[in-house]
Design an enzyme around this catalytic site. Structure first.
Site, PDB file in Angstrom:
ATOM      1  N   HIS A 120      -7.712  -1.587  56.185  1.00  0.00           N
ATOM      2  CA  HIS A 120      -7.369  -0.530  57.154  1.00  0.00           C
ATOM      3  C   HIS A 120      -5.892  -0.648  57.506  1.00  0.00           C
ATOM      4  O   HIS A 120      -5.334  -1.750  57.518  1.00  0.00           O
ATOM      5  CB  HIS A 120      -8.224  -0.691  58.428  1.00  0.00           C
ATOM      6  CG  HIS A 120      -8.260   0.549  59.248  1.00  0.00           C
ATOM      7  ND1 HIS A 120      -7.291   0.835  60.175  1.00  0.00           N
ATOM      8  CD2 HIS A 120      -9.122   1.590  59.242  1.00  0.00           C
ATOM      9  CE1 HIS A 120      -7.573   2.011  60.732  1.00  0.00           C
ATOM     10  NE2 HIS A 120      -8.669   2.490  60.189  1.00  0.00           N
ATOM     11  N   ASP A 147     -15.898   3.540  56.625  1.00  0.00           N
ATOM     12  CA  ASP A 147     -16.490   4.215  55.459  1.00  0.00           C
ATOM     13  C   ASP A 147     -17.431   3.328  54.656  1.00  0.00           C
ATOM     14  O   ASP A 147     -18.128   3.816  53.772  1.00  0.00           O
ATOM     15  CB  ASP A 147     -15.358   4.722  54.544  1.00  0.00           C
ATOM     16  CG  ASP A 147     -14.553   5.802  55.233  1.00  0.00           C
ATOM     17  OD1 ASP A 147     -13.328   5.648  55.352  1.00  0.00           O
ATOM     18  OD2 ASP A 147     -15.164   6.769  55.709  1.00  0.00           O
TER      19      ASP A 147
HETATM   20  C1  SDX Z   1     -10.052   5.703  57.068  1.00  0.00           C
HETATM   21  O1  SDX Z   1      -6.032   5.434  59.935  1.00  0.00           O
HETATM   22  C2  SDX Z   1      -7.262   5.513  60.260  1.00  0.00           C
HETATM   23  O2  SDX Z   1      -7.608   5.238  61.369  1.00  0.00           O
HETATM   24  C3  SDX Z   1      -8.206   5.966  59.159  1.00  0.00           C
HETATM   25  C4  SDX Z   1      -9.665   5.957  59.522  1.00  0.00           C
HETATM   26  C5  SDX Z   1      -9.967   7.010  60.551  1.00  0.00           C
HETATM   27  O3  SDX Z   1     -10.994   6.863  61.250  1.00  0.00           O
HETATM   28  O4  SDX Z   1      -9.252   8.039  60.584  1.00  0.00           O
HETATM   29  O5  SDX Z   1     -10.036   4.690  60.008  1.00  0.00           O
HETATM   30  C6  SDX Z   1     -10.549   6.308  58.321  1.00  0.00           C
HETATM   31  O6  SDX Z   1      -9.284   6.315  56.380  1.00  0.00           O
HETATM   32  C7  SDX Z   1     -10.488   4.298  56.733  1.00  0.00           C
HETATM   33  C8  SDX Z   1      -9.849   3.777  55.416  1.00  0.00           C
HETATM   34  C9  SDX Z   1     -10.607   4.371  54.248  1.00  0.00           C
HETATM   35  N1  SDX Z   1      -9.978   4.026  52.987  1.00  0.00           N
HETATM   36  C10 SDX Z   1     -10.484   3.075  52.172  1.00  0.00           C
HETATM   37  O7  SDX Z   1     -11.488   2.399  52.422  1.00  0.00           O
HETATM   38  C11 SDX Z   1      -9.728   2.930  50.870  1.00  0.00           C
HETATM   39  C12 SDX Z   1      -9.523   1.441  50.577  1.00  0.00           C
HETATM   40  N2  SDX Z   1      -8.595   0.930  51.573  1.00  0.00           N
HETATM   41  C13 SDX Z   1      -7.198   0.890  51.197  1.00  0.00           C
HETATM   42  O8  SDX Z   1      -6.720   1.800  50.298  1.00  0.00           O
HETATM   43  C14 SDX Z   1      -6.262   0.475  52.318  1.00  0.00           C
HETATM   44  O9  SDX Z   1      -6.830  -0.585  52.952  1.00  0.00           O
HETATM   45  C15 SDX Z   1      -5.848   1.526  53.325  1.00  0.00           C
HETATM   46  C16 SDX Z   1      -5.328   2.756  52.677  1.00  0.00           C
HETATM   47  C17 SDX Z   1      -6.975   1.878  54.219  1.00  0.00           C
HETATM   48  C18 SDX Z   1      -4.761   0.894  54.158  1.00  0.00           C
HETATM   49  O10 SDX Z   1      -3.691   0.753  53.318  1.00  0.00           O
HETATM   50  P1  SDX Z   1      -2.353   0.061  53.820  1.00  0.00           P
HETATM   51  O11 SDX Z   1      -2.256  -0.079  55.286  1.00  0.00           O
HETATM   52  O12 SDX Z   1      -1.243   0.779  53.109  1.00  0.00           O
HETATM   53  O13 SDX Z   1      -2.577  -1.358  53.297  1.00  0.00           O
HETATM   54  P2  SDX Z   1      -1.590  -2.026  52.351  1.00  0.00           P
HETATM   55  O14 SDX Z   1      -1.444  -1.201  51.143  1.00  0.00           O
HETATM   56  O15 SDX Z   1      -0.382  -2.417  53.147  1.00  0.00           O
HETATM   57  O16 SDX Z   1      -2.408  -3.345  51.909  1.00  0.00           O
HETATM   58  C19 SDX Z   1      -1.907  -4.610  52.170  1.00  0.00           C
HETATM   59  C20 SDX Z   1      -2.408  -5.471  51.014  1.00  0.00           C
HETATM   60  C21 SDX Z   1      -1.909  -4.965  49.650  1.00  0.00           C
HETATM   61  O17 SDX Z   1      -1.883  -6.104  48.801  1.00  0.00           O
HETATM   62  P3  SDX Z   1      -0.430  -6.863  48.558  1.00  0.00           P
HETATM   63  O18 SDX Z   1       0.558  -5.769  48.166  1.00  0.00           O
HETATM   64  O19 SDX Z   1      -0.097  -7.485  49.907  1.00  0.00           O
HETATM   65  O20 SDX Z   1      -0.717  -7.861  47.484  1.00  0.00           O
HETATM   66  O21 SDX Z   1      -3.839  -5.402  50.954  1.00  0.00           O
HETATM   67  C22 SDX Z   1      -4.227  -4.840  49.705  1.00  0.00           C
HETATM   68  C23 SDX Z   1      -3.022  -4.088  49.176  1.00  0.00           C
HETATM   69  O22 SDX Z   1      -3.067  -4.015  47.753  1.00  0.00           O
HETATM   70  N3  SDX Z   1      -5.361  -3.947  49.992  1.00  0.00           N
HETATM   71  C24 SDX Z   1      -6.475  -3.918  49.254  1.00  0.00           C
HETATM   72  C25 SDX Z   1      -7.325  -2.997  49.899  1.00  0.00           C
HETATM   73  N4  SDX Z   1      -6.694  -2.497  50.977  1.00  0.00           N
HETATM   74  C26 SDX Z   1      -5.473  -3.074  51.017  1.00  0.00           C
HETATM   75  N5  SDX Z   1      -6.837  -4.578  48.130  1.00  0.00           N
HETATM   76  C27 SDX Z   1      -8.068  -4.307  47.641  1.00  0.00           C
HETATM   77  N6  SDX Z   1      -8.943  -3.445  48.207  1.00  0.00           N
HETATM   78  C28 SDX Z   1      -8.606  -2.776  49.330  1.00  0.00           C
HETATM   79  N7  SDX Z   1      -9.463  -1.934  49.873  1.00  0.00           N
END
Ligand code: SDX
Length: 431
Positions: free
Chosen positions: A308, A365
Site C-alpha cells: 500500500h 483488495d
Molecule cells: C488500493 O491509496 C489508497 O488508499 C488506495 C486504496 C483505497 O482504498 O483507495 O487503499 C485501494 O488501491 C489498494 C492497493 C491495491 N493495489 C494492489 O494491491 C496492487 C499491488 N500493490 C502494489 O502495486 C503497490 O503496493 C501499491 C501500488 C499499492 C503501492 O505502490 P507504491 O507505494 O508505489 O510502493 P512502491 O512501489 O514504493 O513499493 C516499495 C517496494 C518496491 O520494491 P523495491 O523497489 O523497494 O525493491 O515494495 C515493492 C516494490 O517493488 N512492492 C511490491 C508490492 N508492492 C510494493 N512487491 C511485490 N508485490 C507487491 N504487491
C-alpha cells in the site's frame, strides 16, 4: 514545535511555516517556496506531499489506523451500515433518525435511470470493460440533469444534497445495469427497497420472479461497501479533487475518479487478486510461484492485494474483511477454496523477508473478492463494486473543493528534462 522550517538554499535562509493537523501530523507549508526561493519541491507520485487540508478521513499508515470523521473503521464496520456511513463521510456527522430517513428516501427516489439514458447501453459492445462503461455513463448524467451540473460551484452546491444522493444511487443502479447488459439480460426497474436490497434486486431479479432478499447477503454487501467508503487522498479521490478544482461539476469529477480507480494498481487490484487465486487453484499450486515472481520487482508481477502507498502495517480494512469472509461463507452455507488459498498465501508472504523488509501487508483488495464472489458478483464487476462503495468518499472530497472559498485550481509544477532551446529546421534540411 517550531513555527517555521528553515531551508538554507545557496546563501539564503527560507522560512516555511509549519502546519499541524488535528491528529498531530506535521507539514511544511511550501506555498510561497517558489516565490521566495525560485525552487520547487520534487516528489514523484506526491507520496510526501499534501495537496489539501481535509476533514473527512484520517489514516495512520504506520499504525494501521483508519477513521472516518473521527470514527474508527472497526466500529463503523461492527455497528453502522453503508448508507449511514455514506452520510457520515459526506456530511461529517452520524445522521439522526430523521436525517437517515430523508437521505434514504432521496436515494430511493433517485434510483432510476431515464429511459433515454438507458439507450446509451445500445452503443456498448457486451464485452466493453465495465469500468469504461461506468465512467462514460456517470459523465453523461451531466447531460440528463444539466441543472445539477452547471460547472458553477455556487449554483451546483445549492443542489448538492440532490446531486450527491443521485450520484450514489445511480452509480449503484448503473453498476447493476452494466452486469445485465454484459449478459444480455433485460434491465430491472428499481423498487422501493433499501439501498443494498435494491442493488441485489436490480442485479438478480428476473422479469417475473423477484430476487428473494437474504438478510445475510444484504448484511455482507453493506459491510463490503462500507469498507470502501473513503480512504483519504488515494489516487481516485485525488483525481476527483483535481478535476473538481477546475470548477467541473460533480458528475464529471466522479467520472474522472472512476477512470483512476479502474487501474490494476488501484481499484483493479481486487479483480487481479481473484484471477491470481484462481490460477493458483487451477494449477494446484501453493502460491510459491506467484510469491517468487512478485519478488522480482516487476510492477506487472506484483502480489496483487498486497502492499500500500500509505500503510506500512496491516490495512485495517483487510483485517475486518478477512475475518468477515469466513463468517459470510458460513452464513450463506458456502465454501470457497480460494479463501484457504488466500490465507495460505498471506501466511507465506508474511514470513518472507522480501515482504517483511518492505512492510508489505494485505490491503483492502486481498480478501474483498472472496465476499463479492460469495454474493454472486462476477469478477469483472468487482471494481464497479469498489466504485459503488467509494462514491461517498469521492462526493465528500468534491464538496470540500467546491466549498472552499480560498480554493485554487490544482496545477502541479515539474522539472523539465527535454531539449534546451533550438531553432526550427525546414523539412528539406532534416536528416
Ligand atoms: C488500493 O491509496 C489508497 O488508499 C488506495 C486504496 C483505497 O482504498 O483507495 O487503499 C485501494 O488501491 C489498494 C492497493 C491495491 N493495489 C494492489 O494491491 C496492487 C499491488 N500493490 C502494489 O502495486 C503497490 O503496493 C501499491 C501500488 C499499492 C503501492 O505502490 P507504491 O507505494 O508505489 O510502493 P512502491 O512501489 O514504493 O513499493 C516499495 C517496494 C518496491 O520494491 P523495491 O523497489 O523497494 O525493491 O515494495 C515493492 C516494490 O517493488 N512492492 C511490491 C508490492 N508492492 C510494493 N512487491 C511485490 N508485490 C507487491 N504487491
Amino acid at each position: 514545535m517550531p513555527k517555521n522550517a528553515l531551508l538554507k538554499i545557496d546563501d539564503k535562509e527560507i522560512a516555511c511555516p509549519v502546519m499541524t493537523g488535528s491528529e498531530g501530523e506535521k507539514a511544511i507549508d511550501a506555498r510561497n517556496l517558489r516565490k521566495d526561493s525560485g525552487y520547487i519541491f520534487y516528489d514523484q507520485g506526491y507520496g510526501n506531499t499534501g495537496s489539501c487540508e481535509s476533514a473527512i478521513t484520517y489514516l495512520d499508515g504506520d499504525n494501521g489506523i483508519l477513521r472516518h470523521r473521527g470514527y474508527p473503521i472497526e466500529q463503523l464496520a461492527a455497528r453502522s451500515e453503508f448508507v449511514e456511513t455514506a452520510y457520515l463521510v459526506i456530511y461529517g456527522e452520524l445522521p439522526t433518525k430523521t436525517q437517515r430517513k430523508k437521505f434514504g428516501d432521496l436515494l430511493r427516489q433517485n434510483a432510476h435511470i431515464e429511459p433515454q439514458m438507458q439507450r446509451l447501453f445500445e452503443g456498448y459492445p457486451k464485452d466493453t470493460p465495465p469500468m469504461a462503461m461506468l465512467a462514460s455513463l456517470v459523465a453523461s448524467l451531466a447531460g440528463y440533469y444539466p441543472d445539477l451540473a452547471t460547472n458553477n460551484f455556487e449554483h451546483d452546491l445549492k443542489q448538492f444534497d440532490l446531486s450527491a444522493a443521485m450520484a450514489i444511487s445511480k452509480i449503484r443502479t448503473l453498476g447493476a445495469m452494466i452486469y445485465r447488459h454484459t449478459r444480455g439480460l433485460p434491465f430491472m426497474h428499481p423498487k422501493d427497497l433499501p439501498f443494498c436490497d435494491n442493488f441485489l434486486h436490480l442485479m438478480f431479479s428476473e422479469p417475473y420472479h423477484d430476487y428473494a432478499v437474504i438478510p445475510e447477503v444484504t448484511q455482507a454487501l453493506n459491510l463490503i461497501l462500507l469498507m470502501h467508503a473513503d480512504h483519504e487522498q488515494n489516487c481516485s479521490s485525488a483525481t476527483v479533487r483535481m478535476v473538481g478544482s477546475s470548477g467541473a461539476n460533480l458528475f464529471t469529477s466522479l467520472a474522472a475518479g472512476i477512470g483512476a480507480l479502474s487501474g490494476p494498481l488501484h481499484g483493479g487490484a481486487n479483480m487481479a487478486v481473484m484471477q491470481m487465486l484462481q490460477s493458483i487453484h487451477d494449477e494446484h499450486d501453493d502460491g510459491s510461484r506467484f510469491i517468487a515472481a512478485a519478488k522480482g520487482g516487476s510492477k506487472s508481477n506484483r502480489l496483487m492485494g498486497f502492499g500500500h502507498a500509505v500503510y506500512r502495517n496491516f490495512d485495517p480494512r483487510a483485517k475486518v474483511i478477512g475475518e468477515a469472509c469466513g463468517l459470510v461463507l458460513k452464513k450463506l452455507g458456502k465454501s470457497d477454496p480460494l479463501l484457504d488459498i488466500a490465507h495460505h498465501l498471506e501466511q507465506a508472504a508474511l514470513k518472507d523477508d522480501y515482504f517483511i523488509s518492505r512492510k508489505l501487508y494485505p490491503n483492502v483488495d486481498f480478501y474483498s473478492g472472496i465476499i463479492f464472489r460469495a454474493l454472486g458478483i462476477p469478477t469483472n464487476l468487482f471494481t464497479v463494486m469498489f466504485a459503488i462503495g467509494r462514491a461517498p468518499g469521492w462526493i465528500a472530497n468534491w464538496r470540500e473543493v467546491a466549498s472552499n472559498p480560498k480554493g485554487r485550481i490544482y496545477r502541479p509544477r515539474q522539472i523539465y528534462t527535454g531539449p534546451v532551446k533550438r531553432d526550427y529546421v525546414p523539412m528539406d534540411q532534416r536528416g
